[in-house]
Design an enzyme around this catalytic site. Sequence first.
Site, mmCIF file in Angstrom:
data_model
loop_
_atom_site.group_PDB
_atom_site.id
_atom_site.type_symbol
_atom_site.label_atom_id
_atom_site.label_comp_id
_atom_site.label_asym_id
_atom_site.label_seq_id
_atom_site.Cartn_x
_atom_site.Cartn_y
_atom_site.Cartn_z
ATOM 1 N N ASP A 209 0.846 -1.187 0.000
ATOM 2 C CA ASP A 209 0.000 0.000 0.000
ATOM 3 C C ASP A 209 0.885 1.242 0.000
ATOM 4 O O ASP A 209 1.883 1.321 0.725
ATOM 5 C CB ASP A 209 -0.907 0.008 1.236
ATOM 6 N N ILE A 210 0.523 2.227 -0.840
ATOM 7 C CA ILE A 210 1.251 3.496 -0.876
ATOM 8 C C ILE A 210 0.897 4.292 0.372
ATOM 9 O O ILE A 210 -0.287 4.525 0.672
ATOM 10 C CB ILE A 210 0.891 4.300 -2.142
ATOM 11 N N HIS A 222 -6.211 14.154 -8.126
ATOM 12 C CA HIS A 222 -6.337 12.732 -8.460
ATOM 13 C C HIS A 222 -5.529 12.345 -9.693
ATOM 14 O O HIS A 222 -5.060 11.210 -9.797
ATOM 15 C CB HIS A 222 -7.816 12.369 -8.649
ATOM 16 N N ASP A 226 -2.881 9.363 -9.799
ATOM 17 C CA ASP A 226 -2.799 8.273 -10.780
ATOM 18 C C ASP A 226 -1.376 8.119 -11.308
ATOM 19 O O ASP A 226 -0.902 6.999 -11.541
ATOM 20 C CB ASP A 226 -3.751 8.539 -11.953
ATOM 21 N N ARG A 242 11.179 -10.799 -10.358
ATOM 22 C CA ARG A 242 11.650 -11.747 -11.364
ATOM 23 C C ARG A 242 10.547 -12.031 -12.382
ATOM 24 O O ARG A 242 9.373 -11.801 -12.123
ATOM 25 C CB ARG A 242 12.086 -13.045 -10.676
ATOM 26 N N GLU A 253 -4.769 2.456 -4.367
ATOM 27 C CA GLU A 253 -3.309 2.554 -4.232
ATOM 28 C C GLU A 253 -2.701 1.263 -3.683
ATOM 29 O O GLU A 253 -1.562 1.255 -3.206
ATOM 30 C CB GLU A 253 -2.940 3.721 -3.318
ATOM 31 N N ARG A 269 13.714 -10.363 1.892
ATOM 32 C CA ARG A 269 14.701 -9.578 1.140
ATOM 33 C C ARG A 269 14.109 -9.040 -0.163
ATOM 34 O O ARG A 269 14.384 -7.900 -0.543
ATOM 35 C CB ARG A 269 15.946 -10.423 0.856
ATOM 36 N N ARG A 273 13.566 -5.116 -1.106
ATOM 37 C CA ARG A 273 14.103 -4.468 -2.310
ATOM 38 C C ARG A 273 13.036 -3.600 -2.974
ATOM 39 O O ARG A 273 13.320 -2.513 -3.468
ATOM 40 C CB ARG A 273 14.617 -5.515 -3.304
#
Length: 352
Positions: A209-210, A222, A226, A242, A253, A269, A273
């Site tokens: 979640d942002i 808005h 976006d 990957r 979001e 990990r 990242r």
Amino acid sequence: MNHNSIRIIDNLAEITSYHDRHVLEKSLLKTLNELFPSQDLRLFRVRENSGAHELSLLAFCVNGVIVSSDENPRLMTEQSDLSETIFKAIKNADVELTSTENGKWNVVYPAFDANGVIFAVLLISTDLVPSNGDQRLIYGILRVYSNYLALIEKTQKDKLTGLFNRETLDNEITKILVRQGSHFSEQLTSPNDSRRRTFAVKYWLGVIDIDNFKTINDNFGHLYGDEVIILVARLMKSGVIRDDDLVYRYGGEEFVVVLKAPDEEDAMRTFERIREMVAAHDFPQINQVTISIGFVEVFAQPSPSDVIGEADEALYYAKGNGRNQVHSYSRLLREGKVKPVSQVVHGDIELF
């Protein structure tokens, strides 16, 4: 109409009757094997990375037995000893033939997407050099496969970000639960060791979640919100995930990532990242955007909603304890920092 034409039409009808990519790939190889019986059929995905092409095995057919990477994820890392011929076909964008020491032929066909880019290659090992008519037919079948795959993916993608949409997520989680449950029942090492497994591939689901997204929308509008969603989606897809991992836009979001990792530490990990790359990116006007992540292993939960619920609980903890963090639901549970999802009732605190 002769019997061969009817047979071809029937096979094409079967190819286009599936909406799952893995089943579609198996149907493609089944069709080709029926029309052109051979000892070995292999379908590879082609990806371009830093100017170089990378191959991953999607499915193969040997002596009539067809296996896809969906059933055996280890296929994704299998390397082909025919890479020189395959890469030559990719470079020349044309069919390539090579003979073997035992008098057989390896034939490689590139498959093109709607933009004329090679996205897959088909390898056929056969006793006979295919005629021009056979080659045209194989190319035609690959075009049907390519066009139908594009239609499937269009219905599965979010229009704003190009990521997989929420509707496809439940199906993917269900397939993983069934697959892992099957492996678990077959490979238990001890009746008293109910969680031990001897196979290496594990799946992990992270809900992302942002942080403070409402503030971004309130301050910049808005449309800019976006743009932030699009940039975060691109960051997650470029370099931190990957090829065989899956990224979804879950709504607003919020995103979901499904990845493979041998253990919790490796999954942690990977999610770290992702978090670090977003936090380090210079976003126009606001400089920094951060994300919070909660993740869990996809294994033995009763349903997809339970998997999402457990990851969401870890995300809720990250949001409530400073944001810009990654937390494992299982670890939080072991440490007594969260309760089992079935026992949790949240209040009306606005964290998102």
